[in-house]
Design an enzyme around this catalytic site. Structure first.
Site, mmCIF file in Angstrom:
data_model
loop_
_atom_site.group_PDB
_atom_site.id
_atom_site.type_symbol
_atom_site.label_atom_id
_atom_site.label_comp_id
_atom_site.label_asym_id
_atom_site.label_seq_id
_atom_site.Cartn_x
_atom_site.Cartn_y
_atom_site.Cartn_z
ATOM 1 N N TYR A 1 31.384 38.209 28.672
ATOM 2 C CA TYR A 1 32.108 38.887 29.753
ATOM 3 C C TYR A 1 31.693 40.350 29.838
ATOM 4 C CZ TYR A 1 36.040 40.429 32.645
ATOM 5 O OH TYR A 1 36.813 40.954 33.661
ATOM 6 N N ALA B 1 28.942 41.738 28.802
ATOM 7 C CA ALA B 1 27.547 41.862 29.230
ATOM 8 C C ALA B 1 27.408 41.679 30.738
ATOM 9 C CB ALA B 1 26.682 40.839 28.493
ATOM 10 N N SER C 1 34.404 45.709 35.379
ATOM 11 C CA SER C 1 35.570 45.777 34.496
ATOM 12 C C SER C 1 35.411 46.977 33.582
ATOM 13 C CB SER C 1 35.675 44.497 33.658
ATOM 14 O OG SER C 1 36.611 44.651 32.604
#
Length: 275
Positions: free
Chosen positions: A182, A184, A168
């Site tokens: 999220y 990490a 992402s």
């Protein structure tokens, strides 16, 4: 693990009897985690439209079974397996079932991911329950190790394979609409991608990652419109992305056209968070 429901062919015109001019994945088996709805279904439909056989892995049992039946009615070779990918034994069972039904995979798309919110917002580090942290790490990161651990022995033996990890933009830059767990895990996927690309390269197995930005999936319909509008306004292309646009990039990494591309992270974000 993925957005509820399943598409009814809106992402791809992969109808029964279709004979695409470019069947890049003819006779190949792909496994896609988080395959029911959103980006996962767009990727599934893309492989099927170009001649592939696809194993679908998802926690959404009811939606997955319905989607599997729909795809089979359209003439496609698919196998859906319900699994909690945070558990290695369930990943093992899913891999074994798909291999038995479709053959051994030479393409693995680690697409599954979760990003919990509380009252519509991401929790700060001092607010986050340790159990929530552990769950996100297990689903977003551990599952990628589990599935890659299972799929790569065949790829190494065949000297042919593609692993695509769904990272992402939040793994590359600060994004205040997601929480630390999220970010990490998505940053961790970039590290795994580069490390595995080096490990597997001599065996002609490539490993790449995609870093989507704000993508218009069913899950985003639960987010206040003003938040999505604000993201669109600071995105270079002034809009959100579509699942098909992420799928197109995934299919490139999976294809022979990307045979000399490995260890790379491709933003599919319309220019969001470039700086």
């Amino acid at each position: 693990m993925s957005a509820p429901g399943h598409p009814k062919g809106e992402y791809r015109n992969a109808q029964q009897g279709e004979n695409p001019a470019s069947a890049r994945f003819k006779d190949q088996v792909a496994i896609v985690t988080g395959a029911v709805g959103g980006i996962g279904s767009a990727i599934v439909e893309g492989f099927l439209a170009e001649g592939g056989r696809v194993g679908l892995v998802d926690f959404n049992s009811q939606g997955g079974q319905a989607y599997e039946q729909e795809l089979r009615k359209r003439g496609h070779e698919v196998c859906f397996v319900h699994a909690d990918v945070a558990r290695f034994e369930e990943c093992q069972a899913a891999y074994d079932r798909i291999t038995r039904d479709l053959g051994a995979a030479t393409i693995l798309v680690n697409n599954v991911g979760i990003s919990p919110k509380t009252d519509g917002r991401a929790l700060k580090v001092w607010e986050m329950p340790p159990k929530e942290w552990e769950n996100v790490v297990s689903v977003n990161l551990n599952s990628v190790f589990y599935m890659t651990h299972l799929a790569t022995p065949h790829m190494v033996k065949q000297r042919q394979g593609r692993v695509i990890n769904m990272s992402s933009v939040a793994g590359r830059a600060y994004c205040d609409i997601v929480a630390a767990h999220y970010a990490a895990t998505k940053a961790g996927l970039i590290g795994l991608t580069r490390h595995w690309a080096a490990e597997l390269g001599e065996h002609q197995v490539t490993v790449n990652a995609l870093a989507p930005g704000r993508i218009s999936t069913p899950l985003l319909k639960t987010v206040p419109k003003e938040i999505n509008d604000a993201v669109a306004q600071v995105t270079a292309l002034r809009r959100l992305g579509t699942p098909e646009e992420v799928a197109d990039a995934c299919l490139f990494f999976a294809s022979d056209q990307a045979r000399f591309v490995t260890g790379q992270v491709l933003d599919v974000a319309g220019g969001w968070l470039m700086t």
